[in-house]
Enzyme design. Structure first.
Site, mmCIF file in Angstrom:
data_model
loop_
_atom_site.group_PDB
_atom_site.id
_atom_site.type_symbol
_atom_site.label_atom_id
_atom_site.label_comp_id
_atom_site.label_asym_id
_atom_site.label_seq_id
_atom_site.Cartn_x
_atom_site.Cartn_y
_atom_site.Cartn_z
ATOM 1 N N ALA B 16 0.834 -1.199 0.000
ATOM 2 C CA ALA B 16 0.000 0.000 0.000
ATOM 3 C C ALA B 16 0.872 1.253 0.000
ATOM 4 C CB ALA B 16 -0.940 -0.004 1.203
ATOM 5 N N ARG B 310 -12.323 -18.354 4.897
ATOM 6 C CA ARG B 310 -11.396 -18.638 5.985
ATOM 7 C C ARG B 310 -12.061 -18.758 7.341
ATOM 8 N NH1 ARG B 310 -6.360 -14.937 3.820
ATOM 9 N NH2 ARG B 310 -5.843 -16.411 2.151
ATOM 10 N N HIS B 376 -3.978 -14.027 11.514
ATOM 11 C CA HIS B 376 -3.391 -13.769 10.205
ATOM 12 C C HIS B 376 -3.586 -12.343 9.696
ATOM 13 C CE1 HIS B 376 -1.971 -14.597 6.233
ATOM 14 N NE2 HIS B 376 -3.141 -14.483 5.657
#
Lengths: 278, 642
Positions: B16, B310, B376
């Site tokens: 980013a 997920r 995560h």
């Protein structure tokens, strides 16, 4: 059994491993070696042991010291941060599992194994195991390690590429600028003066990056400039062909093939320059 | 235009940050990038699986940018604002093209086209990849472009510098930062007309995670403490497949399942169809007959199978282990690639296979991998705003408020931005959102700076001197502290508590208990004494400072989780197991109190172009419910580092 360990091992499966860490408080300061006994669980690596020492910075003599300083990042051997000499061999500390580096289960002391950690010797030490690899990044800039795109606007897809060609480029592109190949190279010597960097040997990784970008259709537009650098002082001719680089590369990049390719490109470049007079 | 008068600061050199830097520099504004590590070593290198975008093959099978948008909204359980996601999905193919032009070695088909793979939350192949190190390859491409701009003098890199505080002028706008050189330990104030935070996630708050060691969330916490709002903090993605380790949890990419990997546990099927544990816990997995392998994801989700999103995969794996069906009764399940064949595995998944080989010492082509969920990704982050198009189909390009925080002039791009992923991020959408923020919103930053009525160069020097002195004073207090507390011990206790109370399953009482623990740790953090008080490359000092900042963010994460009395995406409350759109189709907005605690408000998610619908992923009705044990034991991922 060690008596000076600040925290006794907590698990019956753990064992104690002695670390000898080469310490240095800063540039120009003297070196010293400090010994630590560390309780080691199965699966532990050099980083987890350093983390333990940082939280319990007491030497085997029971002397409280400062936590050792080291570079680390991803701990998955993909960022290139934690390069150091471990028992005399340069590698990433995160992927150095204790059970592989020091399989002996003999407790520390006479007959017991010691894991020695030293900073890389080809770069100036910042502190303890941290070194300054700015020269490495400077060399990537010198060889123009980029594809000169026409900006970030949407201009359609890049060139198509065969799977074989992609596989060749991908292998070179996994270089994480860790510096193992430079540390192991007899021709790459420590140079602390930035003004001397541009005439000192660039080393295997940088040569390989030049080959990578020369091999891209758009990247190749800068090939003559890259080859000017590689044919000058500190270029590919400084390679002594010891082939140490390829032996220590944690990513198994075919560095000697890159050096061979760069050598041929430099020769062709020199011939072209001779006949064109430029 | 008077370019030389302007300056933009970008904090963070991951995808980013670099995408923003390149785009803003290209717009003609000088950029200063601040990064704790050389930007090439940023955490983005860890992304493995790929980057999603509609492509011609998928399009001719009925897929489109709209489907990508809809999948992302559905995957995020309708918590994400829709216009930014719509815009991102439509930019995705252009971003792939750009990365392709920059030389990213995307895997290729025989004809030389970009190859595609299947990823969680989609029934179409729309994930582009470069081996199993896509993040590394994409980051390198942007690192190379940044190096080029640095060589041309358009970008200045401050590497080994840590962001300490945003400087906010008397009109409430951010006009600079305080940062510290991590070698000399010098603290300096820097002027800027806009500051882009691109500082990633906060996995270290949970002790062990798949994140890199610098992902403390410290920078986001400092902005939060300085007055920026923090949103959806309780939404933390726990990746279903991580490799437990002594120092960190290493990611085993979703691509392992996308390429055909199957998740199973050894078990015996009873006459009624239910599965029970096999009496012998020590069997070699290769010797276990097919009839004694419980492929629980495939059985419970026949449509998506192993590629459910997920949060669902994580809860199912967690529950299987809580039911005692884990490998050898422990907190582990098999992720099996062995049926795919060595050649296929090595061609498609070499990078991640090497990680397993290196860190576990077994070959996934021969033996099924043992995995368990690990923290995560941070879906929440700094609260940001944007300008939607009138029909809500996308955002207005170049709007000066594109992903601007509640503090004007301060922006949040990438993982530190709370937008795009709602209550659960789909695999291979992270690289996309990071680059999209940088490219799309970078233009907004450039416009905002060019049109600014008041510039950093107009501000009095006293503003900057005061800000630097404030940070120096904080540091002196830390260095001179004579307390009895070790920052590493505090961080370890925080990580264990946060993992146990605020990851896969949560409950009101457990979150209350965790808040009390964090308050205790905050008190103790005020009594830290440093093992190193020197003023040269003092990592102990940086860590201690970040520890206090992590505790502040931990409070916001817990309190958000406590007040969100529903279950949605990654946030699962045993005491409120259903989604409750009537009350909580809303963004959690935290603001920081002076004592480091947080106060929570809920802000309704604006109406979008798709209506919320039930999120089931075709789960079979007769399959065992995804109801976790009421009092879960602390899972393996709670084990703190030695």
């Amino acid at each position: 059994m060690p008596t000076a360990t600040p925290n006794a091992p907590t698990s019956s499966r753990s064992r104690t491993v002695r670390f000898a860490i080469v310490r240095c408080d800063g540039p120009g300061k003297p070196e010293r070696t400090e010994l630590f006994d560390v309780p080691v669980e199965p699966g532990a690596n050099i980083i987890s042991c350093l983390q333990w020492i940082a939280a319990n910075p007491v030497t085997i003599e029971g002397v409280r010291t400062t936590p050792p300083t080291w570079d680390s990042g991803c701990l998955e051997e993909v960022c290139g941060s934690c390069t150091m000499n471990i028992n005399g061999r340069v590698r990433q500390a995160c992927s150095a599992l204790i059970d592989a580096v020091s399989p002996s289960t003999t407790p520390p002391g006479p007959g017991g194994a010691t894991i020695t950690l030293e900073p890389m010797r080809k770069f100036p030490v910042v502190r303890d195991l941290c070194v300054d690899r700015a020269r490495f990044f400077r060399n990537l800039e010198r060889i123009k390690a980029w594809v000169p795109v026409d900006g970030t606007y949407s201009l359609g897809a890049g060139p198509t590429e065969s799977p074989d060609h992609q596989a060749t480029r991908y292998a070179l592109s996994t270089c994480m600028t860790c510096g193992c190949c430079l540390e192991a190279c007899p021709q790459f010597l420590r140079e602390d003066k930035p003004e001397a960097w541009d005439t000192s040997f660039v080393g295997a990784a940088v040569i390989s990056q030049a080959v990578l970008f020369n091999d891209h259709p758009t990247g190749a537009t800068l090939k003559p400039q890259r080859l000017d650098v590689l044919s000058g002082p500190g270029g590919v001719n400084d390679c002594g062909n010891s082939q140490n680089c390829v032996k220590v590369c944690p990513k198994e990049i075919p560095l000697t093939e890159s050096i061979g390719a760069a050598g041929r490109q430099v020769t062709v470049h020199a011939v072209k320059k001779f006949f064109s007079g430029r | 235009m008077n370019g030389s008068k302007h300056r933009v600061i970008v904090v963070g050199g991951g995808l980013a940050g670099l995408a923003a830097s390149v785009r803003i520099a290209e717009a003609g504004l000088p950029v200063d990038i601040f990064s704790i590590v050389p930007v090439k070593r940023s955490h983005s290198v860890c992304a493995q699986g790929g980057i999603n975008a509609c492509n011609e093959v998928a399009r001719q099978q009925g897929y489109s940018e709209y489907e990508h948008f809809d999948e992302s909204i559905y995957g995020g359980d309708f918590l994400a604002h829709q216009p930014p996601v719509y815009e991102m999905a439509h930019w995705a193919p252009k971003i792939i093209d750009l990365l392709d032009r920059m030389g990213v070695p995307f895997n290729r088909t025989n004809e030389g086209q970009r190859d595609l793979r299947l990823f969680g939350g989609s029934l179409y192949k729309r994930t582009h990849f470069a081996g199993a190190t896509t993040g590394q390859q994409v980051l390198y491409a942007l690192d190379e472009q940044t190096r080029r701009y640095a060589a041309e003098g358009k970008v200045t890199k401050y590497e080994h510098w840590e962001f300490l505080w945003p400087i906010i002028a008397d009109d409430g706008a951010c006009r600079g930062i305080v940062a510290q050189d991590l070698r000399t330990m010098q603290i300096r104030a820097f002027r800027a007309d806009a500051v882009v935070m691109a500082t990633g996630g906060n996995g270290l708050i949970f002790g062990q995670s798949t994140n890199s060691v610098m992902c403390t969330g410290g920078a986001a916490s400092r902005c939060y403490q300085a007055g920026a709002k923090y949103a959806n903090g309780e939404f933390i993605q726990v990746h279903p497949t991580a490799i437990p380790g002594a120092d960190k949890l290493r990611l085993m990419s979703e691509s392992a399942r996308g390429e055909g990997g199957r998740v199973w546990v050894p078990a015996i099927k009873g006459p009624s169809g239910g599965w029970t544990r096999h009496p012998d816990p020590a069997r070699d997995p290769r010797q276990i007959p097919a009839s004694e392998r419980y492929y629980f994801l495939e059985e419970r989700y026949p449509k998506y199978g192993n590629i459910v999103p997920r949060d669902i995969a994580t809860r199912e794996i967690f529950n299987i282990c809580m039911e005692g069906l884990g490998v050898a009764g422990g907190n582990m399940v098999y992720l099996d690639l062995t049926h795919l064949g060595r050649e296929y595995i090595e061609r498609k998944l070499l990078g991640i296979i090497e990680i397993y080989r290196k860190f576990v010492g077994e070959d996934p082509a021969e033996v099924p991998m043992k995995i368990f969920p690990g923290v995560h990704y941070t879906m929440g982050g700094l609260w940001t705003t944007y300008t939607p198009k009138p029909d809500l189909k996308g955002m207005t390009l170049g709007a000066p408020n594109s992903m601007m925080c509640s503090v004007p002039g301060l922006y949040a791009f990438g993982e530190v931005n709370y937008q795009y992923h709602g209550a659960n991020r789909l695999g291979a959408n992270a690289l996309l959102s990071c680059i999209f923020d940088g490219l799309f919103c970078g233009l907004g930053v450039a416009n905002a700076v060019r049109d600014a009525k008041r510039l950093a160069s107009d501000e009095p020097q006293a503003l900057y001197d005061r800000a630097a002195e404030q940070e120096n004073a904080k540091q002196r207090r830390l260095v001179e502290g004579k307390g009895d507390q070790n920052p590493y011990q505090i961080a370890r206790e925080m990580g264990a508590e946060m993992t146990a109370a605020s990851t896969v399953v949560k409950s009101g009482p457990r979150l209350e208990q965790a808040l009390a623990k964090i308050a205790e740790l905050r008190d103790r953090a005020a009594r830290i004494s440093l093992a190193d008080t020197g003023m040269w490359t003092n990592q102990n000092l940086s860590f201690a400072r970040a520890t206090a900042d992590m505790l502040t963010l931990a409070d916001a994460i817990l309190r958000g989780g406590l007040e969100r009395r529903e279950s949605r995406g990654s946030h699962y409350r045993t005491d409120f197991p259903e989604r409750n759109d009537a009350e909580f189709l809303a963004t959690t907005v935290a603001q920081c109190n002076p004592d480091g605690t947080s106060r929570i408000a809920f802000e309704p998610v604006p109406k979008g172009i798709v209506e919320p619908r039930k999120r089931t992923y075709g789960k079979k009705d007769d399959a065992p419910a995804s109801k976790p044990a009421d009092a879960p034991k602390a899972p393996a991922l709670a084990l703190a580092a030695t």
